[in-house]
Design an enzyme around this catalytic site. Structure first.
Site, PDB file in Angstrom:
ATOM      1  N   GLN A 107       0.824  -1.202   0.000  1.00  0.00           N
ATOM      2  CA  GLN A 107       0.000   0.000   0.000  1.00  0.00           C
ATOM      3  C   GLN A 107       0.863   1.259   0.000  1.00  0.00           C
ATOM      4  OE1 GLN A 107      -3.703  -0.490   2.673  1.00  0.00           O
ATOM      5  NE2 GLN A 107      -2.226  -1.895   3.579  1.00  0.00           N
ATOM      6  N   HIS A 138      -1.700   1.304  -4.472  1.00  0.00           N
ATOM      7  CA  HIS A 138      -2.079   2.717  -4.528  1.00  0.00           C
ATOM      8  C   HIS A 138      -1.119   3.543  -5.377  1.00  0.00           C
ATOM      9  CE1 HIS A 138      -3.814   1.690  -0.312  1.00  0.00           C
ATOM     10  NE2 HIS A 138      -4.663   1.368  -1.265  1.00  0.00           N
ATOM     11  N   CYS A 146       0.602  12.249 -17.092  1.00  0.00           N
ATOM     12  CA  CYS A 146      -0.189  13.329 -17.682  1.00  0.00           C
ATOM     13  C   CYS A 146      -1.667  12.976 -17.612  1.00  0.00           C
ATOM     14  CB  CYS A 146       0.232  13.554 -19.133  1.00  0.00           C
ATOM     15  SG  CYS A 146      -0.796  14.775 -20.010  1.00  0.00           S
ATOM     16  N   CYS A 168       2.632  19.045 -19.321  1.00  0.00           N
ATOM     17  CA  CYS A 168       3.187  17.813 -19.867  1.00  0.00           C
ATOM     18  C   CYS A 168       4.054  18.143 -21.079  1.00  0.00           C
ATOM     19  CB  CYS A 168       2.066  16.857 -20.253  1.00  0.00           C
ATOM     20  SG  CYS A 168       2.610  15.402 -21.172  1.00  0.00           S
ATOM     21  N   CYS A 171       2.806  16.445 -24.354  1.00  0.00           N
ATOM     22  CA  CYS A 171       1.686  17.168 -24.951  1.00  0.00           C
ATOM     23  C   CYS A 171       2.173  18.424 -25.664  1.00  0.00           C
ATOM     24  CB  CYS A 171       0.660  17.552 -23.887  1.00  0.00           C
ATOM     25  SG  CYS A 171      -0.453  16.224 -23.368  1.00  0.00           S
ATOM     26  N   THR A 228       0.153  -2.542   8.634  1.00  0.00           N
ATOM     27  CA  THR A 228      -1.031  -1.881   8.089  1.00  0.00           C
ATOM     28  C   THR A 228      -2.170  -1.949   9.084  1.00  0.00           C
ATOM     29  OG1 THR A 228      -2.714  -1.952   6.341  1.00  0.00           O
ATOM     30  CG2 THR A 228      -1.655  -4.041   6.912  1.00  0.00           C
ATOM     31  N   SER A 229      -3.025  -0.932   9.064  1.00  0.00           N
ATOM     32  CA  SER A 229      -4.201  -0.936   9.931  1.00  0.00           C
ATOM     33  C   SER A 229      -5.407  -1.555   9.239  1.00  0.00           C
ATOM     34  CB  SER A 229      -4.541   0.500  10.353  1.00  0.00           C
ATOM     35  OG  SER A 229      -4.794   1.310   9.209  1.00  0.00           O
ATOM     36  N   CYS A 280       8.390  -4.902  12.693  1.00  0.00           N
ATOM     37  CA  CYS A 280       8.673  -5.842  11.607  1.00  0.00           C
ATOM     38  C   CYS A 280      10.170  -6.052  11.410  1.00  0.00           C
ATOM     39  CB  CYS A 280       8.022  -5.367  10.315  1.00  0.00           C
ATOM     40  SG  CYS A 280       8.500  -3.723   9.762  1.00  0.00           S
TER      41      CYS A 280
END
Length: 356
Positions: A107, A138, A146, A168, A171, A228-229, A280
């Site tokens: 995540q 995520h 862009c 960009c 672009c 993680t929660s 951890c």
């Protein structure tokens, strides 16, 4: 604890679901602790609500919130670029190098994990296999995209200054060619970090669904949920499904590794074979696996009769932490750890030799 160490040394299809807690000792703040981003960003940017607002798609609705968002991603990008992998990151890389990490679902947007070659990912995530070892649930701060043409570029935090998103360059090049040819302009898109905000579509959603379905069908032999929660509904659902199929197989093992207690509720009933209340990094140091790029570590045998196939009652393991952390826990409640204390490596006579 011995059961968990045996799992880390012997299991061949390990799935890890990781959150911000695995990067705190690298200097990257988590989100929900007393010193996390949701708390510090609120005071730093004088927000009326939680700093969570800066991770919502609504930040692009007005100049003030967009400017605050740009400040945040610029600072966070600088922190992630200077961060070093933790012992837990290195352990994950070792598992991947040995071919025993079936998947890392992360995540985190810091990119510390994917910067290690065995944990490299693909952006965008491919919809058909074979898939990379690491799946970013995520997105990540290592890329910017862009909003118009979808061009991907390496993230450059210096471009995100003030309320105006950077233009960009792809672009601009295409538009210049069109204008030179006498064609009308199609407009120029704006760049944004390729990280998923609350209340917006995840561009990798279909690919994540495909890889997770394949992993469920393959059935892991161990699932570790770390740092993680589990507040994000999609991650909660993925965790529940992976733990369910894993515990249903012979010899399957699941563990919750966190200083905070495991989530409660009917959906997580009988979800964990073991709860480890520890940092951890302590677990990684106790496992004492060779570093992923250590080619002169001697012989190491993967496998062996370390875990019984018989289901055992769920133990809860609590490892001692730093005095300062213990004091903070006593007065403020459980918080996410910072630096991890070094633990004595287990006696080699009690475990398998190292893997080359």
């Amino acid at each position: 604890m011995r059961k968990l160490l045996d799992v880390l040394r012997t299991k061949r299809r390990i799935v890890v679901i990781a959150g911000a807690g695995i990067s705190v000792s690298a200097g990257i703040p988590d989100f929900r602790s007393s010193k996390g981003l949701f708390s510090t960003l609120r005071s730093q940017h004088k927000l009326k609500t939680s700093g969570k607002h800066l991770f919502d798609a609504a930040v692009y609705r007005n100049d003030k919130s967009t400017s605050s968002f740009h400040d945040m991603v610029r600072e966070l990008g600088h922190s992630t670029q200077n961060a070093k992998p933790t012992p837990f990151h290195h352990m994950l890389a070792t598992l991947a190098e040995e071919g025993r990490l079936m998947r890392l679902y992360t995540q985190n947007v810091d990119g510390i994990d994917t910067a290690l070659p065995p944990l490299a990912t693909k952006v965008p995530l491919n919809r058909k296999g074979p898939w990379p070892k690491t799946v970013q649930l995520h997105g990540g701060l290592d890329k910017m995209v862009c909003s118009k043409c979808g061009d991907l570029q390496d993230f450059n935090g210096a471009l995100f200054e003030g309320p105006e998103a950077p233009l960009c360059t792809e672009c601009e090049t295409i538009d210049a060619v069109r204008l030179a040819s006498g064609l009308r302009s199609h407009g120029i898109g704006r760049l944004r970090p390729r990280m998923v905000l609350y209340n917006e579509h995840n561009p990798d959603e279909d690919a994540i669904g495909a890889v997770s379905l394949a992993d469920l069908k393959r059935v892991p032999d161990a699932v570790l949920v770390v740092g993680t929660s589990l507040k994000i509904p999609g991650t909660r659902r993925l965790t529940k499904e992976l733990c369910s199929v894993t515990r249903a197989r012979r010899g399957g093992f699941t563990a919750w590794i966190n200083l905070d207690p495991e989530p409660i509720g009917i959906e997580f009933k009988d979800c964990w074979d073991m709860v480890v209340r520890a940092e951890c990094d302590q677990v990684a140091e106790a496992a004492c696996l060779p570093k992923w790029d250590d080619k002169d570590c001697g012989d190491y045998i993967v496998g062996g009769p370390f875990l019984s196939d018989i289901k055992f009652s769920r133990p809860t393991v609590v490892l001692p932490s730093k005095p300062a952390l213990a004091a903070a826990v006593k007065t403020q409640g459980m918080i996410t750890p910072t630096d991890s204390p070094r633990q004595q490596s287990p006696d080699s006579s009690n475990g398998p030799p190292k893997l080359k």
